[in-house]
Design a protein around this motif. Structure first.
Motif, PDB file in Angstrom:
ATOM      1  N   ILE A  62       0.845  -1.203   0.000  1.00 40.56           N
ATOM      2  CA  ILE A  62       0.000   0.000   0.000  1.00 40.56           C
ATOM      3  C   ILE A  62       0.877   1.250   0.000  1.00 40.56           C
ATOM      4  O   ILE A  62       0.645   2.200  -0.761  1.00 40.56           O
ATOM      5  CB  ILE A  62      -0.941   0.014   1.227  1.00 40.56           C
ATOM      6  CG1 ILE A  62      -2.021  -1.069   1.078  1.00 40.56           C
ATOM      7  CG2 ILE A  62      -1.600   1.387   1.392  1.00 40.56           C
ATOM      8  CD1 ILE A  62      -2.900  -1.226   2.306  1.00 40.56           C
ATOM      9  N   PHE A  63       1.910   1.242   0.848  1.00 42.25           N
ATOM     10  CA  PHE A  63       2.805   2.396   0.913  1.00 42.25           C
ATOM     11  C   PHE A  63       3.531   2.604  -0.411  1.00 42.25           C
ATOM     12  O   PHE A  63       3.603   3.731  -0.928  1.00 42.25           O
ATOM     13  CB  PHE A  63       3.826   2.201   2.041  1.00 42.25           C
ATOM     14  CG  PHE A  63       4.810   3.325   2.146  1.00 42.25           C
ATOM     15  CD1 PHE A  63       4.472   4.498   2.798  1.00 42.25           C
ATOM     16  CD2 PHE A  63       6.072   3.226   1.581  1.00 42.25           C
ATOM     17  CE1 PHE A  63       5.376   5.548   2.887  1.00 42.25           C
ATOM     18  CE2 PHE A  63       6.977   4.264   1.670  1.00 42.25           C
ATOM     19  CZ  PHE A  63       6.631   5.426   2.325  1.00 42.25           C
ATOM     20  N   ILE A  64       4.052   1.524  -0.983  1.00 43.72           N
ATOM     21  CA  ILE A  64       4.766   1.620  -2.262  1.00 43.72           C
ATOM     22  C   ILE A  64       3.847   2.145  -3.357  1.00 43.72           C
ATOM     23  O   ILE A  64       4.234   2.995  -4.168  1.00 43.72           O
ATOM     24  CB  ILE A  64       5.361   0.254  -2.655  1.00 43.72           C
ATOM     25  CG1 ILE A  64       6.518  -0.119  -1.715  1.00 43.72           C
ATOM     26  CG2 ILE A  64       5.868   0.262  -4.094  1.00 43.72           C
ATOM     27  CD1 ILE A  64       7.071  -1.513  -1.927  1.00 43.72           C
ATOM     28  N   VAL A 123       3.195  -9.311  -8.248  1.00 43.37           N
ATOM     29  CA  VAL A 123       2.061  -9.536  -9.157  1.00 43.37           C
ATOM     30  C   VAL A 123       0.945  -8.521  -8.883  1.00 43.37           C
ATOM     31  O   VAL A 123       0.310  -8.015  -9.808  1.00 43.37           O
ATOM     32  CB  VAL A 123       1.530 -10.976  -9.001  1.00 43.37           C
ATOM     33  CG1 VAL A 123       0.224 -11.149  -9.775  1.00 43.37           C
ATOM     34  CG2 VAL A 123       2.570 -11.984  -9.486  1.00 43.37           C
ATOM     35  N   ALA A 124       0.715  -8.227  -7.596  1.00 44.15           N
ATOM     36  CA  ALA A 124      -0.402  -7.356  -7.226  1.00 44.15           C
ATOM     37  C   ALA A 124      -0.076  -5.871  -7.330  1.00 44.15           C
ATOM     38  O   ALA A 124      -0.994  -5.035  -7.276  1.00 44.15           O
ATOM     39  CB  ALA A 124      -0.849  -7.680  -5.799  1.00 44.15           C
ATOM     40  N   ALA A 125       1.199  -5.518  -7.482  1.00 40.58           N
ATOM     41  CA  ALA A 125       1.610  -4.113  -7.420  1.00 40.58           C
ATOM     42  C   ALA A 125       0.933  -3.256  -8.481  1.00 40.58           C
ATOM     43  O   ALA A 125       0.363  -2.201  -8.176  1.00 40.58           O
ATOM     44  CB  ALA A 125       3.132  -4.018  -7.549  1.00 40.58           C
ATOM     45  N   GLU A 126       0.970  -3.686  -9.747  1.00 39.18           N
ATOM     46  CA  GLU A 126       0.404  -2.878 -10.835  1.00 39.18           C
ATOM     47  C   GLU A 126      -1.106  -2.707 -10.696  1.00 39.18           C
ATOM     48  O   GLU A 126      -1.605  -1.582 -10.754  1.00 39.18           O
ATOM     49  CB  GLU A 126       0.755  -3.511 -12.186  1.00 39.18           C
ATOM     50  CG  GLU A 126       2.219  -3.383 -12.576  1.00 39.18           C
ATOM     51  CD  GLU A 126       2.657  -1.942 -12.774  1.00 39.18           C
ATOM     52  OE1 GLU A 126       1.857  -1.135 -13.296  1.00 39.18           O
ATOM     53  OE2 GLU A 126       3.780  -1.599 -12.386  1.00 39.18           O
ATOM     54  N   PRO A 127      -1.876  -3.815 -10.511  1.00 37.51           N
ATOM     55  CA  PRO A 127      -3.328  -3.641 -10.369  1.00 37.51           C
ATOM     56  C   PRO A 127      -3.711  -2.766  -9.172  1.00 37.51           C
ATOM     57  O   PRO A 127      -4.614  -1.924  -9.278  1.00 37.51           O
ATOM     58  CB  PRO A 127      -3.839  -5.079 -10.177  1.00 37.51           C
ATOM     59  CG  PRO A 127      -2.796  -5.937 -10.782  1.00 37.51           C
ATOM     60  CD  PRO A 127      -1.495  -5.235 -10.533  1.00 37.51           C
ATOM     61  N   LEU A 128      -3.015  -2.955  -8.040  1.00 31.47           N
ATOM     62  CA  LEU A 128      -3.338  -2.166  -6.852  1.00 31.47           C
ATOM     63  C   LEU A 128      -3.026  -0.691  -7.071  1.00 31.47           C
ATOM     64  O   LEU A 128      -3.831   0.184  -6.738  1.00 31.47           O
ATOM     65  CB  LEU A 128      -2.561  -2.691  -5.639  1.00 31.47           C
ATOM     66  CG  LEU A 128      -2.789  -1.921  -4.330  1.00 31.47           C
ATOM     67  CD1 LEU A 128      -4.238  -2.012  -3.901  1.00 31.47           C
ATOM     68  CD2 LEU A 128      -1.871  -2.449  -3.221  1.00 31.47           C
ATOM     69  N   ALA A 129      -1.866  -0.404  -7.643  1.00 25.49           N
ATOM     70  CA  ALA A 129      -1.477   0.992  -7.892  1.00 25.49           C
ATOM     71  C   ALA A 129      -2.439   1.658  -8.872  1.00 25.49           C
ATOM     72  O   ALA A 129      -2.821   2.816  -8.688  1.00 25.49           O
ATOM     73  CB  ALA A 129      -0.054   1.049  -8.432  1.00 25.49           C
ATOM     74  N   LYS A 130      -2.842   0.935  -9.908  1.00 27.21           N
ATOM     75  CA  LYS A 130      -3.783   1.486 -10.897  1.00 27.21           C
ATOM     76  C   LYS A 130      -5.135   1.752 -10.249  1.00 27.21           C
ATOM     77  O   LYS A 130      -5.764   2.788 -10.486  1.00 27.21           O
ATOM     78  CB  LYS A 130      -3.941   0.524 -12.071  1.00 27.21           C
ATOM     79  CG  LYS A 130      -4.806   1.074 -13.206  1.00 27.21           C
ATOM     80  CD  LYS A 130      -4.871   0.107 -14.368  1.00 27.21           C
ATOM     81  CE  LYS A 130      -5.615   0.733 -15.561  1.00 27.21           C
ATOM     82  NZ  LYS A 130      -6.958   1.236 -15.212  1.00 27.21           N
ATOM     83  N   PHE A 131      -5.583   0.800  -9.417  1.00 23.38           N
ATOM     84  CA  PHE A 131      -6.875   0.962  -8.748  1.00 23.38           C
ATOM     85  C   PHE A 131      -6.857   2.176  -7.832  1.00 23.38           C
ATOM     86  O   PHE A 131      -7.802   2.972  -7.813  1.00 23.38           O
ATOM     87  CB  PHE A 131      -7.192  -0.304  -7.951  1.00 23.38           C
ATOM     88  CG  PHE A 131      -8.518  -0.258  -7.245  1.00 23.38           C
ATOM     89  CD1 PHE A 131      -9.699  -0.380  -7.945  1.00 23.38           C
ATOM     90  CD2 PHE A 131      -8.559  -0.098  -5.863  1.00 23.38           C
ATOM     91  CE1 PHE A 131     -10.918  -0.332  -7.286  1.00 23.38           C
ATOM     92  CE2 PHE A 131      -9.776  -0.049  -5.199  1.00 23.38           C
ATOM     93  CZ  PHE A 131     -10.960  -0.174  -5.913  1.00 23.38           C
ATOM     94  N   ILE A 132      -5.768   2.339  -7.056  1.00 20.24           N
ATOM     95  CA  ILE A 132      -5.650   3.484  -6.160  1.00 20.24           C
ATOM     96  C   ILE A 132      -5.607   4.786  -6.948  1.00 20.24           C
ATOM     97  O   ILE A 132      -6.238   5.781  -6.594  1.00 20.24           O
ATOM     98  CB  ILE A 132      -4.395   3.334  -5.273  1.00 20.24           C
ATOM     99  CG1 ILE A 132      -4.608   2.228  -4.237  1.00 20.24           C
ATOM    100  CG2 ILE A 132      -4.059   4.649  -4.568  1.00 20.24           C
ATOM    101  CD1 ILE A 132      -3.403   1.930  -3.377  1.00 20.24           C
ATOM    102  N   ASN A 133      -4.872   4.780  -8.062  1.00 21.09           N
ATOM    103  CA  ASN A 133      -4.736   5.991  -8.872  1.00 21.09           C
ATOM    104  C   ASN A 133      -6.049   6.378  -9.544  1.00 21.09           C
ATOM    105  O   ASN A 133      -6.351   7.560  -9.704  1.00 21.09           O
ATOM    106  CB  ASN A 133      -3.655   5.773  -9.932  1.00 21.09           C
ATOM    107  CG  ASN A 133      -3.273   7.065 -10.627  1.00 21.09           C
ATOM    108  OD1 ASN A 133      -2.914   8.045  -9.979  1.00 21.09           O
ATOM    109  ND2 ASN A 133      -3.359   7.065 -11.943  1.00 21.09           N
ATOM    110  N   ASP A 134      -6.848   5.371  -9.954  1.00 23.48           N
ATOM    111  CA  ASP A 134      -8.100   5.628 -10.670  1.00 23.48           C
ATOM    112  C   ASP A 134      -9.255   5.991  -9.748  1.00 23.48           C
ATOM    113  O   ASP A 134     -10.302   6.454 -10.210  1.00 23.48           O
ATOM    114  CB  ASP A 134      -8.502   4.408 -11.513  1.00 23.48           C
ATOM    115  CG  ASP A 134      -7.539   4.158 -12.667  1.00 23.48           C
ATOM    116  OD1 ASP A 134      -6.758   5.081 -12.984  1.00 23.48           O
ATOM    117  OD2 ASP A 134      -7.552   3.051 -13.226  1.00 23.48           O
TER     118      ASP A 134
END
Length: 254
Positions: free
Chosen positions: A33-35, A176-187
């Motif tokens: 989450i922090f990253i 594996v989860a980094a990209e989807p999580l970051a995109k979801f947070i950003n969107d």
């Protein structure tokens, strides 16, 4: 080799591995989450590289700490007494990491609620951090979460191969989860505020642990799961309202 074969056929070893993997993955969520929040402050073309670099450093740090298990155990031994409160190196690292998380999350919340022009908001959201500054902050929190992770591993099993497999598996899940999580947070801007709230709660938990007040992780993650469920319901509600408004507007035009 015989030692590894004994572990491979031991039901207790498999149970320990499964339990530790779940624990390591859950602990890795905090780190992720922090990253995700931090790298979303970088220019778009640098985000993926920064996330992968940050998670790779987390893996290297965890494996490096595992190679010094005897030293890790010593981190839990008391080294200083302040007004009757005894602190170990682990306690002081957790307190420092918790304070850093509180500062970072509070600063990000302030930037989010501060009134600015749209141009200023856009600029601050993309160029607030340079790559070096982002990696430095990720490295600092990687150290805190890595020590917490490895101390947990050492407390749950005495078998180094089980620790290594569990830690590597958890970091692979993070990758594996980094990209989807970051995109979801950003969107989803409201999710950013929720995630920052999580970081404040995690920071307070780290500080409490550092002062010797054990906070059951189950309570923390149950609260996070409940808050996430409420936010998902809010998102579905907003989506339904937008769809309804769009249909009404289409009907009026017709």
């Amino acid at each position: 080799m015989e030692y590894l074969l004994e572990l491979a056929v031991s039901p207790a070893a498999w149970v320990a591995l499964a339990t530790l993997m779940v624990m390591e993955i859950v602990l890795g969520i905090d780190n992720l989450i922090f990253i995700s929040i931090l790298t979303n402050k970088l220019p778009v073309h640098q985000r993926t590289k920064a996330r992968r670099l940050g998670i790779s450093m987390a893996l290297i740090m965890r494996l490096g700490l595992l190679s010094t298990v005897a030293w890790i155990v010593q981190l839990t031994e008391p080294v200083i007494d302040i007004l009757g409160q005894v602190f170990s190196w682990k306690d002081m690292i957790l307190i420092a990491g918790g304070l850093f998380l509180l500062w970072k999350a509070t600063t990000e919340i302030h930037h989010s609620v501060d009134i600015k022009t749209e141009e200023e908001k856009t600029l601050s959201s993309t160029v607030t951090l340079g790559m070096a500054a982002a990696i430095g902050q990720i490295l600092m929190l990687d150290l805190v979460f890595s020590i917490d992770s490895i101390v947990t591993a050492v407390g749950m099993t005495e078998h180094l191969p089980i620790m290594i497999i569990a830690v590597v598996a958890a970091v692979v899940v993070m990758l594996v989860a980094a990209e989807p999580l970051a995109k979801f947070i950003n969107d989803n801007p409201t999710v950013v505020m929720l995630a920052l709230g999580f970081l404040i709660m995690i920071g307070m938990t780290l500080i409490a642990e550092g002062f010797g007040a054990h906070v059951p992780k189950g309570y923390v993650y149950a609260a996070m799961a409940f808050s996430t469920l409420i936010e998902v319901l809010n998102m579905l509600s907003r989506r339904a309202k937008r769809k309804s408004m769009a249909e009404e507007a289409a009907t009026h035009k017709a």
